[in-house]
Design an enzyme around this catalytic site. Structure first.
Site, PDB file in Angstrom:
ATOM      1  CG  HIS A 456      -2.401   0.572   0.944  1.00  0.00           C
ATOM      2  ND1 HIS A 456      -2.564   1.697   0.093  1.00  0.00           N
ATOM      3  CD2 HIS A 456      -3.525   0.157   1.325  1.00  0.00           C
ATOM      4  CE1 HIS A 456      -3.703   1.771  -0.186  1.00  0.00           C
ATOM      5  NE2 HIS A 456      -4.541   0.782   0.514  1.00  0.00           N
ATOM      6  NE  ARG A 457       6.382   0.186   1.658  1.00  0.00           N
ATOM      7  CZ  ARG A 457       7.435  -0.336   2.005  1.00  0.00           C
ATOM      8  NH1 ARG A 457       8.408   0.051   2.627  1.00  0.00           N
ATOM      9  NH2 ARG A 457       7.828  -1.398   1.135  1.00  0.00           N
TER      10      ARG A 457
END
Length: 484
Positions: A456-457
């Site tokens: 999710h980064r």
């Protein structure tokens, strides 16, 4: 003399396990002949010889864990004996035997001890002798009939292919001598005697050695019941039970963390330090299954295994082209996101040694037939444990297929360095709503669940959802891949 040191086959290894030797002491090897097989953190690797010659010594045993750079085998020059002596001379190059007469001080003498100059010799191979009449003899003074008969018998014995009893061989048998007891008691059979003798290493096959190592049993303490004292699997189990290492049923089993399983343990632990999210979608893949049936009838695919994974892999590559962030990584040192131009497609494969993920390089540039061939080869060598270290490097995106185990779906864990992994569930027949409006109806359809876990980064929820929707669109109607 050359000592071959355990190399790093390209994985950044610090150690490896010796699985099996392919040569023995005394064998003659050529350059690139396979010497041994080792187990690394990802695969079984065969190591070829960089040197031609004779195997003088095996410096490590099967089952040993050996550090990279440790000498594992000693190879001498061609013809060199294992004890380190000079190269042996070919038989056809040795001095020929020229006479069967007795020699004194290197010269031929007659029966009276007078030196005799031999006639021109006929070259013969050592051990075979000359044929009758091949060597001319002159008359000798005082040569009695008995001596002549004995000489002829010796000569004839060299021309036969079977043992010949000669008068000179007939000797009185040795008489047994009864010695008085010395007071020294011999050790039990199998135990080393005194005098500094080195005990013989225990005889055991590699699988038995592996069991002994896993149970912590010293093979030197086990009495073998097999042929010639061979230690069997049952011998090791019995010895482990006597030492209290095999516990009662229901007790905890201890399995050493080595090779592929240790690498999987390390990478999965590392991957869970990354913030991850998972998105799901159910897809009607009936049209994909129809396409597979057509492909299996095509002559181009004859001899290839054509499975749903082929279409899923192609659909993923096409969807990545529209959502390139899915095929990205992170350079922590430079604090930069790396968006890869090519898809090195990893395929998670369950093997008896653990989970491995070799990858197909530049899968996005391959046509359907080329991709099918590459997947067939990759999965075959992976399950056999023959994938090379280069097959595991530079992966950018992975597919794991839990559907082959009859599982509907799952939440996969990413490989370190990658931004996403796609989990493919089982293709099952389910009631499905098709059509629309007045034409809406329920039909049995082939349905599959897809799950995408992503970093999710690097990938946000929108990008992940768009990617899954694109893959689903292609699987629901493969003809729409023409739009990608």
């Amino acid at each position: 003399m050359f000592e071959f040191k355990l190399p790093d086959p390209g994985e950044g290894l610090i150690e490896a396990e010796i699985v099996a030797w392919k040569v023995a002491v005394g064998d003659v090897v050529a350059v690139n002949d396979i010497l041994l097989e080792i187990e690394t953190a990802k695969s079984l690797v065969e190591l070829p010889s960089p040197h031609a010659g004779t195997v003088l010594a095996l410096l490590v045993a099967e089952g040993d864990m050996v550090d990279v750079g440790t000498p594992v085998i000693r190879i001498g020059e061609p013809g060199e004996a294992p004890d380190g002596t000079a190269p042996t001379e070919p038989e056809d190059a040795r001095p020929a035997a020229t006479s069967t007469e007795p020699e004194v001080s290197g010269r031929v003498h007659d029966s009276n001890g007078d030196p005799v100059e031999p006639e021109a010799p006929v070259a013969t191979l050592v051990g075979y002798g000359a044929k009758p009449g091949a060597i001319a003899r002159r008359a000798r003074k005082g040569h009695t009939a008995a001596v002549r008969a004995q000489t002829e018998q010796v000569h004839e014995s060299y021309t036969t292919d079977y043992p010949v009893s000669r008068p000179v061989d007939r000797v009185e048998p040795l008489q047994p001598v009864t010695a008085s007891p010395s007071g020294e008691v011999l050790p039990p059979p199998g135990q080393p005697t005194g005098g500094g003798e080195v005990p013989r290493p225990p005889l055991a096959k590699p699988p038995v050695r592996r069991v002994a190592r896993d149970l912590g049993v010293d093979l030197a303490t086990v009495v073998g019941t097999g042929p010639a004292g061979l230690v069997t699997h049952e011998d090791v189990i019995a010895a482990a039970g006597a030492q209290g290492r095999v516990e009662s049923p229901g007790a905890t089993q201890r399995v050493p963390l080595r090779g592929v399983r240790r690498e999987m343990f390390r990478t999965m632990t590392q991957s869970l330090s990354v913030p991850q999210a998972t998105a799901w979608v159910e897809v009607d893949v009936t049209a994909t299954m129809d396409l597979l049936a057509t492909l299996r009838e095509r002559p181009e695919f004859r001899g290839l295994r054509v499975s749903p994974l082929l279409i899923f892999a192609k659909a993923a590559c096409l969807a990545i082209a529209r959502n390139p962030e899915i095929n990205s990584g992170f350079d922590a040192d430079a604090e930069e996101i790396l968006i890869h131009s090519d898809v090195n497609l990893g395929i998670a494969a369950a093997t008896p040694r653990g989970l491995i993920v070799p990858n197909v390089k530049r899968a996005n540039r391959m046509g359907l037939h080329e991709l099918a061939t590459a997947l067939n080869q990759l999965i075959a060598v992976a399950k056999e444990g023959r994938a090379q270290p280069s097959d595991f490097t530079q992966g950018t995106f992975t597919i794991t297929n839990v559907g082959v185990f009859g599982v509907d779906a799952g939440t996969p864990i990413m490989n370190p360095g990658e931004a996403a992994i796609l989990c493919v569930g089982a293709v099952v027949r389910r009631p499905w709503v098709v059509g629309s409006g007045d034409n809406e109806r329920i039909e049995p359809r082939s349905v599959c669940t897809l799950a995408l876990t992503f970093d999710h980064r690097l990938v946000d929820g929108e990008t992940a959802s768009r990617f899954l929707a694109d893959v689903g669109t292609i699987l629901a109607d493969p003809g729409l891949a023409m739009l990608f």
